[in-house]
Write a protein that holds these residues in place. Structure first.
Motif, PDB file in Angstrom:
ATOM      1  N   ARG A 149      -1.450  18.352  29.772  1.00 56.23           N
ATOM      2  CA  ARG A 149      -0.256  18.814  29.042  1.00 56.23           C
ATOM      3  C   ARG A 149       0.427  17.664  28.338  1.00 56.23           C
ATOM      4  NH1 ARG A 149       4.386  21.514  32.136  1.00 56.23           N
ATOM      5  NH2 ARG A 149       5.481  21.147  30.195  1.00 56.23           N
ATOM      6  N   ARG A 154       0.250  19.634  21.193  1.00 55.40           N
ATOM      7  CA  ARG A 154      -0.063  21.001  20.808  1.00 55.40           C
ATOM      8  C   ARG A 154      -0.669  21.144  19.424  1.00 55.40           C
ATOM      9  NH1 ARG A 154       4.950  24.377  23.198  1.00 55.40           N
ATOM     10  NH2 ARG A 154       4.832  23.435  25.256  1.00 55.40           N
ATOM     11  N   ASN A 189       7.412  26.240  33.387  1.00 52.36           N
ATOM     12  CA  ASN A 189       6.451  25.194  33.025  1.00 52.36           C
ATOM     13  C   ASN A 189       5.115  25.812  32.657  1.00 52.36           C
ATOM     14  OD1 ASN A 189       8.323  23.246  33.535  1.00 52.36           O
ATOM     15  ND2 ASN A 189       7.567  22.765  35.592  1.00 52.36           N
ATOM     16  N   THR A 191       4.516  28.704  31.450  1.00 48.63           N
ATOM     17  CA  THR A 191       4.501  29.408  30.167  1.00 48.63           C
ATOM     18  C   THR A 191       4.431  28.451  28.991  1.00 48.63           C
ATOM     19  OG1 THR A 191       6.888  29.405  29.914  1.00 48.63           O
ATOM     20  CG2 THR A 191       5.932  31.266  31.093  1.00 48.63           C
ATOM     21  N   GLU A 192       4.660  27.157  29.273  1.00 51.57           N
ATOM     22  CA  GLU A 192       4.590  26.208  28.168  1.00 51.57           C
ATOM     23  C   GLU A 192       3.250  25.503  28.084  1.00 51.57           C
ATOM     24  OE1 GLU A 192       8.062  23.815  28.545  1.00 51.57           O
ATOM     25  OE2 GLU A 192       9.349  25.513  28.064  1.00 51.57           O
ATOM     26  N   VAL A 197       0.491  29.358  25.596  1.00 49.41           N
ATOM     27  CA  VAL A 197       1.161  29.503  24.303  1.00 49.41           C
ATOM     28  C   VAL A 197       0.167  30.007  23.268  1.00 49.41           C
ATOM     29  CG1 VAL A 197       2.277  28.228  22.421  1.00 49.41           C
ATOM     30  CG2 VAL A 197       2.842  27.705  24.811  1.00 49.41           C
ATOM     31  N   ARG A 251       5.536  34.357  29.314  1.00 51.80           N
ATOM     32  CA  ARG A 251       5.674  33.753  27.997  1.00 51.80           C
ATOM     33  C   ARG A 251       6.293  34.773  27.030  1.00 51.80           C
ATOM     34  NH1 ARG A 251       6.457  29.255  25.339  1.00 51.80           N
ATOM     35  NH2 ARG A 251       6.243  29.716  23.141  1.00 51.80           N
TER      36      ARG A 251
END
Ligand SMILES: [Zn+2]
Length: 746
Positions: A149, A154, A189, A191-192, A197, A251
């Motif tokens: 992460r 991203r 966390n 969901t990120e 995403v 999310r």
């Protein structure tokens, strides 16, 4: 490359299983291992995960146990810094799939941390991609997930979802994210995480691309099913691992301002997403169901009401009458039909037609589905106690000329609407009834007096949406004499005239249909009908009077449109069956059903063998084999059926694509060189649509060339094998891709 300098587990160790190593390290005992293996059979999870779920071991114990048994270093990733040029060596997708992380480069050696060094495919793949020697260290799963992460930004969006590169990035969630309590921090966390995403975005973008009106996320016992409603028909898009359900749903809740800590109560939310240049409003609702929360997302089309009245699809005669009606200074016009029959779109179209600076138009809606510039639109909120009746009362004080009421649901709203229609306002609204003549009965039931109805009602439209024929694969549809006979009940069809249908092609996902159009009936309240109305009569009496004045029903309008080649006769009968006596109805049903089943079975005959007997009642995995060489097909089929797989086959890419969409195989094995559409094009197409994107694909070819392999893997294939293939080699790859426990030879 010189593998001598590598520390990767020696071949003898490689074949060991994680469970055995943990046993050897005395972290678990034989009993626990057996129990875990039993659970693994039914849950299809990795053994490490099963043991963690059982609570007998944590990820640090596993990592340290592996490190000591395999004599490789254990690495903590807590304060590690990884330069971008190092993470660039390994694609994010690969890091996520294999749970590994490139840490640093020493000379031509890449140091990696991974959770399970026994994953030797991972090491093969790493060597192939990086062209470097690999030095393996072990780290905990949580450390690696955290580091992925942190170090993979991203911007890498679209690695897994290749088809969305450039498109997926254009989606933007507009709206605020609420602050959450600490106890849901973990979920937040989760969901990120980029894969979550990305998946959420893809599900939404694809739905918008495919012009879906609704997205359904339905948890089942062992998986999650995503379905779209496209052109009014529910279509299964994909099945996901059950583990993704909570992060995905959470999310969606976050982007729609719902509370992620509440999972046992229904919730509603809304969100707005931007795809390309268009903004789409989403209405989200979640309800608790037996296997978790079921989520429905309604996508409001920003282009609703985009067509003019002439393009709505009224017949010439109906259009003329309707145009005369909507310019009346007062009275009421109703649109009837079930939910999803396009009533609101019709009303918006009328409003846009009537909209001018000289008139004051006000609407009360739940929800406001489409913004029209220059019109005051009021959103009601029945949950907060603001009803259509309240909204209508308050807007009437603003002296509108034209009022649109989203729906007449109760007697109070009906009465106020009719009062308004009698006092100088043109009122437009919808009513939930099956046909136009029944609207009168419904209004009487709601307590509106018959003389009030007779006085104010101008016209009632009945409408439905039918699917249009795909223009790309449209062919004549020869009707059986039985169908023609049945049609004579309704109209006098000319037997020389043609009906049409879609043969099914890639563009329409083999459904034969594309887009939708309205079919209509228009009940004009003529002086004759008005006289009958005031006597408080049944719908049938009104209908008979209307028939005498040339009333054309939904079914008749549908047949006319089918004769024009806009839709199929099946579709018309499905959506708006003709009305006649029961016996005739039944024989017609039989006639149409037989037609359908006959055409379906002929299409599938060659691809639907009896499923082999399943072990322990588990459905066998279905594999699609694509090869133009019938001998190869037969050999592969024999090998795989002996392994309890269910086999379907195709001899070229075009055929394979169709079967992949219709049969949703669990895995596809395809040849490279084939007539019509080759394996490369097939893979590209499979990976570019959501319905087939997640089906693993193995390329099995005689092309033993590195360039071909690179090209195929880049196109999205999950594996590349050369012919002739050793059955064991093939089966182990299949089992890995299907996440099935593999039986390994010591
Ligand atoms: Zn088509």
């Amino acid at each position: 490359m010189n593998t001598q300098t590598e520390n990767t587990p020696r071949a003898s160790v490689r074949r060991k299983k994680l469970g055995e190593l943990l046993l050897k390290a005395q972290l678990i005992d034989q009993k626990i291992l057996e129990k875990a293996l039993e659970i693994q059979k039914s849950q299809k999870k990795r053994i490490g995960q099963v043991l963690m779920d059982m609570g007998v071991i944590n990820d640090e114990m596993i990592a340290k146990g592996l490190a000591s048994q395999l004599k490789i270093p254990f690495l903590r990733l807590g304060n590690i810094q990884i330069p971008k040029e190092v993470t660039d060596l390994v694609p994010q997708e690969m890091a996520e799939n294999y749970m590994l992380l490139p840490v640093k480069v020493i000379k031509n050696q890449l140091v990696i941390a991974m959770t399970n060094p026994l994953e030797f495919y991972a090491l093969d793949d790493l060597r192939f991609i990086t062209k470097m020697d690999i030095f393996v260290t072990v780290a905990t799963q949580s450390d690696i997930m955290f580091a992925i992460r942190e170090f993979y930004p991203r911007q890498n969006l679209g690695m897994t979802l290749r088809a969305d590169v450039g498109f997926g990035e254009n989606i933007e969630i507009v709206g605020q994210v609420k602050e959450k309590e600490d106890n849901v921090q973990d979920l937040l966390n989760l969901t990120e995480l980029p894969p979550v995403v990305r998946l959420t975005n893809t599900v939404l973008v694809e739905a918008i691309k495919m012009k879906a009106s609704d997205v359904h996320i339905e948890p089942q016992k062992d998986n999650v099913v995503i379905r779209y409603r496209i052109d009014g028909i529910m279509r299964e898009i994909m099945q996901l691992d059950k583990q993704i359900h909570l992060p995905l749903v959470s999310r969606i809740k976050i982007i729609s301002n719902m509370d992620i800590s509440i999972r046992r109560k229904p919730q509603d939310g809304r969100a707005q997403v931007k795809v390309g240049d268009s903004r789409y409003d989403l209405r989200i609702s979640s309800i608790p169901a037996s296997y978790g929360e079921k989520v429905t997302i309604r996508i409001l089309n920003p282009n609703a009401g985009g067509v003019g009245i002439t393009e709505l699809g009224f017949s010439e005669k109906d259009l003329r009458h309707f145009m005369e009606t909507i310019v009346r200074p007062q009275g009421i016009i109703l649109v009837t039909g079930p939910t999803g029959s396009g009533k609101s779109s019709t009303l918006y179209t009328v409003l846009k037609q009537l909209n001018s600076p000289k008139v004051n138009i006000v609407t009360v809606e739940d929800p406001v589905e489409f913004d029209i510039a220059g019109i005051n639109q009021v959103q009601i909120n029945p949950k907060a106690g603001v009803t259509f009746a309240d909204g209508l009362r308050s807007i009437l004080r603003q002296d509108p000329d034209i009022v649109m009421v989203g729906e007449i649901r109760d007697g109070e709203t009906a009465k106020i609407a009719f009062q308004a229609a009698q006092t100088g306002h043109l009122v437009l609204s919808t009513l939930h009834t099956n046909d136009a003549p029944s609207a009168v009965t419904r209004l009487l039931d709601m307590g509106v007096d018959s003389f009030v109805i007779a006085d104010s009602l101008l016209a009632v439209i009945g409408q439905r949406l039918v699917r249009g024929i795909c223009e790309k694969c449209k062919i004549p549809d020869p009707l059986t004499p039985q169908i023609f006979d049945q049609l004579e009940f309704v109209i006098n069809p000319d037997r020389t005239k043609k009906f049409w249908k879609g043969a099914g092609c890639e563009a329409c996902q083999y459904s034969g249909y594309m887009g939708r159009l309205g079919i209509f009936e228009l009940l004009m309240i003529t002086p004759t009908i008005r006289a009958i109305l005031s006597r408080n009569v049944a719908a049938i009496t009104i209908r008979k009077a209307a028939d005498k004045e040339g009333f054309s029903t939904l079914n008749m309008d549908g047949i006319a449109k089918a004769l024009m080649g806009l839709t199929t006769i099946e579709e018309v009968f499905r959506v708006a069956p003709p009305e006649y006596d029961d016996a005739a109805q039944e024989s017609l049903n039989n006639a149409t059903t037989n037609r359908e089943s006959a055409s379906v079975s002929s299409q599938h005959e060659s691809h639907k063998p009896e499923p082999p007997s399943s072990i322990g009642g588990i459905r066998p995995d279905k594999i699609l084999i694509v090869d133009d060489n019938l001998v190869v097909l037969k050999v592969l089929k024999n090998i795989l059926e002996s392994q309890n797989f269910m086999i379907v086959s195709a001899t070229n890419g075009i055929e394979a694509l169709k079967i992949a969409v219709q049969e949703k195989p669990d895995l596809i094995i395809t040849d490279y060189i084939m007539p019509e559409m080759d394996g490369m094009v097939l893979i590209t197409k499979l990976k570019s649509q959501l319905t087939t994107r997640f089906i693993p694909v193995i390329m099995l070819t005689v092309k033993n060339e590195v360039d071909a392999e690179v090209e195929v893997i880049n196109a999205g294939a999950d594996d590349y094998l050369t012919k002739p293939v050793n059955p064991k080699r093939l089966i182990v790859r299949i089992n890995r891709l299907l996440n099935r426990p593999s039986i390994e030879a010591e």
